[in-house]
Structure formats: C-alpha cells, structure tokens
Design a protein around this motif. Structure first.
Motif, PDB file in Angstrom:
ATOM      1  N   UNK A   1      13.480 -13.261  17.137  1.00 53.51           N
ATOM      2  CA  UNK A   1      12.143 -12.898  16.671  1.00 53.51           C
ATOM      3  C   UNK A   1      12.224 -11.975  15.462  1.00 53.51           C
ATOM      4  N   UNK A   2      13.133 -11.014  15.496  1.00 52.37           N
ATOM      5  CA  UNK A   2      13.265 -10.067  14.398  1.00 52.37           C
ATOM      6  C   UNK A   2      13.684 -10.766  13.117  1.00 52.37           C
ATOM      7  N   UNK A   3      14.600 -11.697  13.215  1.00 54.28           N
ATOM      8  CA  UNK A   3      15.048 -12.433  12.029  1.00 54.28           C
ATOM      9  C   UNK A   3      13.903 -13.239  11.438  1.00 54.28           C
ATOM     10  N   UNK A   4      13.152 -13.920  12.296  1.00 55.40           N
ATOM     11  CA  UNK A   4      12.015 -14.703  11.810  1.00 55.40           C
ATOM     12  C   UNK A   4      11.001 -13.820  11.098  1.00 55.40           C
ATOM     13  N   UNK A   5      10.806 -12.601  11.595  1.00 53.38           N
ATOM     14  CA  UNK A   5       9.840 -11.686  10.990  1.00 53.38           C
ATOM     15  C   UNK A   5      10.359 -11.073   9.693  1.00 53.38           C
ATOM     16  N   UNK A   6      11.670 -10.923   9.561  1.00 50.32           N
ATOM     17  CA  UNK A   6      12.245 -10.231   8.413  1.00 50.32           C
ATOM     18  C   UNK A   6      12.451 -11.132   7.198  1.00 50.32           C
ATOM     19  N   UNK A   7      12.659 -12.422   7.428  1.00 55.99           N
ATOM     20  CA  UNK A   7      12.975 -13.322   6.315  1.00 55.99           C
ATOM     21  C   UNK A   7      11.747 -13.550   5.435  1.00 55.99           C
ATOM     22  N   UNK A   8      11.907 -13.314   4.156  1.00 53.65           N
ATOM     23  CA  UNK A   8      10.852 -13.556   3.174  1.00 53.65           C
ATOM     24  C   UNK A   8      11.032 -14.969   2.628  1.00 53.65           C
ATOM     25  N   UNK A   9      10.322 -15.900   3.213  1.00 52.94           N
ATOM     26  CA  UNK A   9      10.502 -17.301   2.863  1.00 52.94           C
ATOM     27  C   UNK A   9      10.038 -17.616   1.447  1.00 52.94           C
ATOM     28  N   UNK A  10       8.994 -16.950   0.975  1.00 49.45           N
ATOM     29  CA  UNK A  10       8.537 -17.169  -0.402  1.00 49.45           C
ATOM     30  C   UNK A  10       9.631 -16.803  -1.397  1.00 49.45           C
ATOM     31  N   UNK A  11      10.312 -15.715  -1.142  1.00 53.91           N
ATOM     32  CA  UNK A  11      11.408 -15.303  -2.023  1.00 53.91           C
ATOM     33  C   UNK A  11      12.566 -16.288  -1.944  1.00 53.91           C
ATOM     34  N   UNK A  12      12.843 -16.793  -0.748  1.00 52.71           N
ATOM     35  CA  UNK A  12      13.897 -17.805  -0.616  1.00 52.71           C
ATOM     36  C   UNK A  12      13.591 -19.025  -1.472  1.00 52.71           C
ATOM     37  N   UNK A  13      12.320 -19.443  -1.475  1.00 50.78           N
ATOM     38  CA  UNK A  13      11.929 -20.598  -2.297  1.00 50.78           C
ATOM     39  C   UNK A  13      12.178 -20.300  -3.770  1.00 50.78           C
ATOM     40  N   UNK A  14      11.803 -19.108  -4.208  1.00 44.23           N
ATOM     41  CA  UNK A  14      11.946 -18.763  -5.622  1.00 44.23           C
ATOM     42  C   UNK A  14      13.410 -18.592  -6.021  1.00 44.23           C
ATOM     43  N   UNK A  15      14.187 -17.923  -5.180  1.00 44.91           N
ATOM     44  CA  UNK A  15      15.563 -17.591  -5.545  1.00 44.91           C
ATOM     45  C   UNK A  15      16.516 -18.755  -5.296  1.00 44.91           C
ATOM     46  N   UNK A  16      16.454 -19.333  -4.096  1.00 47.16           N
ATOM     47  CA  UNK A  16      17.416 -20.368  -3.725  1.00 47.16           C
ATOM     48  C   UNK A  16      17.023 -21.763  -4.207  1.00 47.16           C
ATOM     49  N   UNK A  17      15.700 -22.009  -4.330  1.00 48.62           N
ATOM     50  CA  UNK A  17      15.235 -23.338  -4.712  1.00 48.62           C
ATOM     51  C   UNK A  17      14.594 -23.353  -6.100  1.00 48.62           C
TER      52      UNK A  17
ATOM     53  N   UNK B   1      20.733 -13.401   4.704  1.00 53.53           N
ATOM     54  CA  UNK B   1      21.559 -12.352   5.314  1.00 53.53           C
ATOM     55  C   UNK B   1      21.236 -10.996   4.697  1.00 53.53           C
ATOM     56  N   UNK B   2      21.027 -10.981   3.397  1.00 51.95           N
ATOM     57  CA  UNK B   2      20.651  -9.741   2.703  1.00 51.95           C
ATOM     58  C   UNK B   2      19.295  -9.243   3.189  1.00 51.95           C
ATOM     59  N   UNK B   3      18.384 -10.157   3.500  1.00 50.50           N
ATOM     60  CA  UNK B   3      17.034  -9.774   3.920  1.00 50.50           C
ATOM     61  C   UNK B   3      17.007  -9.113   5.284  1.00 50.50           C
ATOM     62  N   UNK B   4      17.877  -9.544   6.198  1.00 50.08           N
ATOM     63  CA  UNK B   4      17.833  -9.002   7.562  1.00 50.08           C
ATOM     64  C   UNK B   4      18.747  -7.794   7.737  1.00 50.08           C
ATOM     65  N   UNK B   5      19.610  -7.529   6.756  1.00 49.56           N
ATOM     66  CA  UNK B   5      20.551  -6.408   6.907  1.00 49.56           C
ATOM     67  C   UNK B   5      19.853  -5.068   7.104  1.00 49.56           C
ATOM     68  N   UNK B   6      18.702  -4.786   6.440  1.00 52.15           N
ATOM     69  CA  UNK B   6      18.033  -3.506   6.681  1.00 52.15           C
ATOM     70  C   UNK B   6      17.601  -3.282   8.130  1.00 52.15           C
ATOM     71  N   UNK B   7      17.515  -4.345   8.924  1.00 53.07           N
ATOM     72  CA  UNK B   7      17.158  -4.210  10.336  1.00 53.07           C
ATOM     73  C   UNK B   7      18.321  -3.691  11.170  1.00 53.07           C
ATOM     74  N   UNK B   8      19.527  -3.748  10.582  1.00 59.65           N
ATOM     75  CA  UNK B   8      20.709  -3.420  11.369  1.00 59.65           C
ATOM     76  C   UNK B   8      21.357  -4.648  11.963  1.00 59.65           C
TER      77      UNK B   8
END
Length: 268
Positions: free
Chosen positions: A27-43, A119-126
C-alpha cells in the motif's frame, strides 16, 4: 510478491518474500509512486498513469485510481504496521529490513528506467527497492516468485485478469507469479467466467478489483503496483494510411499490423 518466504515452486524456484508479503509495504509503495512523473521521465510523455491491468476497458472499474502521491499517508500505514525507521533511514519490522530486489529484464531500457525512478520515489519512506537487471532465463529460474518483477501486461481479453489474480493460476508461468490468493476474488472471477451476459460478467470482473470490502486492486490487497500504460509509437511514411487503430495492448499481444487489410497507400 504477496507470499511469505520459505517454499518452492514445482520448478524448484524459491517462493515468497517476507517484505512484500506485508500489505502495508504494498500500500505504501502504491501511495508513494508518482505515476505522472514516471510517464514524463521514463516514457518521455508517451503514456499515462496505470492503476490496474485493464484501465479504461469495460472489465475494469472506472473508480480504480489514486490521487496525487501521498507520502504522509504511506508513512502512517507503515508506522501502524510496525515498520519503524532505523538510524540508517531504512525501516525495520522485528529486525527485518524493508529491502528487496526490483528485478527487470536487463535488455529492456524502459523497464530499467521505470525501476530506477520508482525506487528513488519510495526511498524517502524508508523502503529500499534494489533495481536489478537479469536475463529472463535467470529471472524464471531464481527470481520469478521471490523478487518484485517489472512486468508488462495488457490484453484485449478479460481472461488475462483471471490468469493474473485467480489462486488456481498461482505460479502459472508469468501469471500470478506472486502466488496471490483471495477467496472472494476467486469467487468473483469464477462468476465472471460463468456469467450469462457480457454486462453481468463485467460487473464481476470489476468486483474482483474491488467489491466494497476486498479486491485485488489498490483499494483492496494492492496485489500489484501498476505504474504506467505505454503509448506505442511507430514511424510511418506520410503516404501510408493505417486506418483506425484500436487500443494497443502489450507488445506481443496484438501487433500494429492487426488491421493490415485496412491499410492504404495514398500517394501516386
């Protein structure tokens, strides 16, 4: 991966991951991932956020989505589940570190970038997801049922939902590789298969995602963290009219040439 560590598949491959088996981590990973940024950066903008395996199709719920990333809520979920921050910035639960491999096929640069950025997006969660490139043969032999895998799915048929989430297909090749099992989800999927009409079937497919109490989706078990839907890009001669293209599924599921008989050359 939703199963705890300690078993082996019929192939001998290890099954289970004690970290991702905890719903709080998923649940935490799903909440932490910024999917809009993934689209812009990775795609490079050619795609859209994904929240399930069939977004926008009749057998997927239109309510299955998450708002903007919410790190505060993700942290609260982890805290409540007993995942405590250590001095090294990593979370631990009863001595278990919130660390696991995020494996991708080493020849796929798009999945590599998705793995590294998420992975970078979820690292601040620990939570430490370790992007790891492997050949598919090695993934199948050693990692398929134990690591988090950067998969690609997408089909014009709801049957894929059945294969991905029904406990009957746990460990069935790439399908349900995490050995996900939920009796209520199984019941909805079976009802969809036996439905007397498409409309009734779609209601059951959607209920398997979330029925108000449980489901495989982000409002339920968060069994996967779906990231993006790719927009397939093709280069074509300006004289070629390729007709009306349908929804593009995963690459090996339905080629751009599916409507080849409709293609027309428009130049003299």
């Amino acid at each position: 991966m939703q199963t705890a560590n300690g078993e082996h598949a019929a192939s001998g491959a290890p099954i289970g991951n004690d970290v991702t088996a905890d719903i709080a981590i998923r649940q935490a990973i799903n909440l932490a991932v910024d999917r809009d940024t993934l689209v812009e950066v990775a795609l490079q903008g050619y795609g859209r956020p994904a929240f399930g395996p069939a977004d926008g199709l009749p057998w997927s719920s239109s309510d299955e989505h998450l708002a903007a990333p919410d790190l505060a809520q993700a942290e609260a979920i982890l805290d409540a589940a007993g995942w405590r921050l250590g001095d090294d910035g990593l979370r631990y639960k009863e001595g278990l570190p919130a660390r696991f491999r995020l494996t991708y096929p080493s020849n796929d640069t798009t999945r590599q970038l998705l793995a590294e950025v998420s992975a970078h997006m979820v690292r601040p969660l620990g939570i430490e997801m370790q992007p790891t490139g492997r050949h598919w043969d090695e993934i199948q032999r050693e990692a398929l049922h134990q690591d988090a895998i950067m998969f690609g799915f997408g089909s014009h048929s709801p049957q894929e939902i059945y294969y991905l989430f029904h406990s009957q297909h746990a460990g069935n090749g790439f399908y349900n590789s995490g050995f996900y099992a939920n009796p209520q989800v199984d019941a909805h999927l079976d009802n969809a298969q036996a439905a007397a009409s498409i409309e009734q079937a779609n209601r059951e497919w959607q209920a398997a995602q979330w029925d108000g109490t449980t489901g495989y989706g982000v409002r339920g078990d968060s069994s996967w963290a779906w990231l993006v839907n790719l927009e397939h890009i093709y280069f074509a001669d300006t004289c070629l009219d390729v007709g009306e293209l349908g929804v593009a599924p995963h690459g090996h599921g339905w080629p751009v040439t599916a409507n080849l008989l409709e293609w027309r050359w428009t130049c003299d």
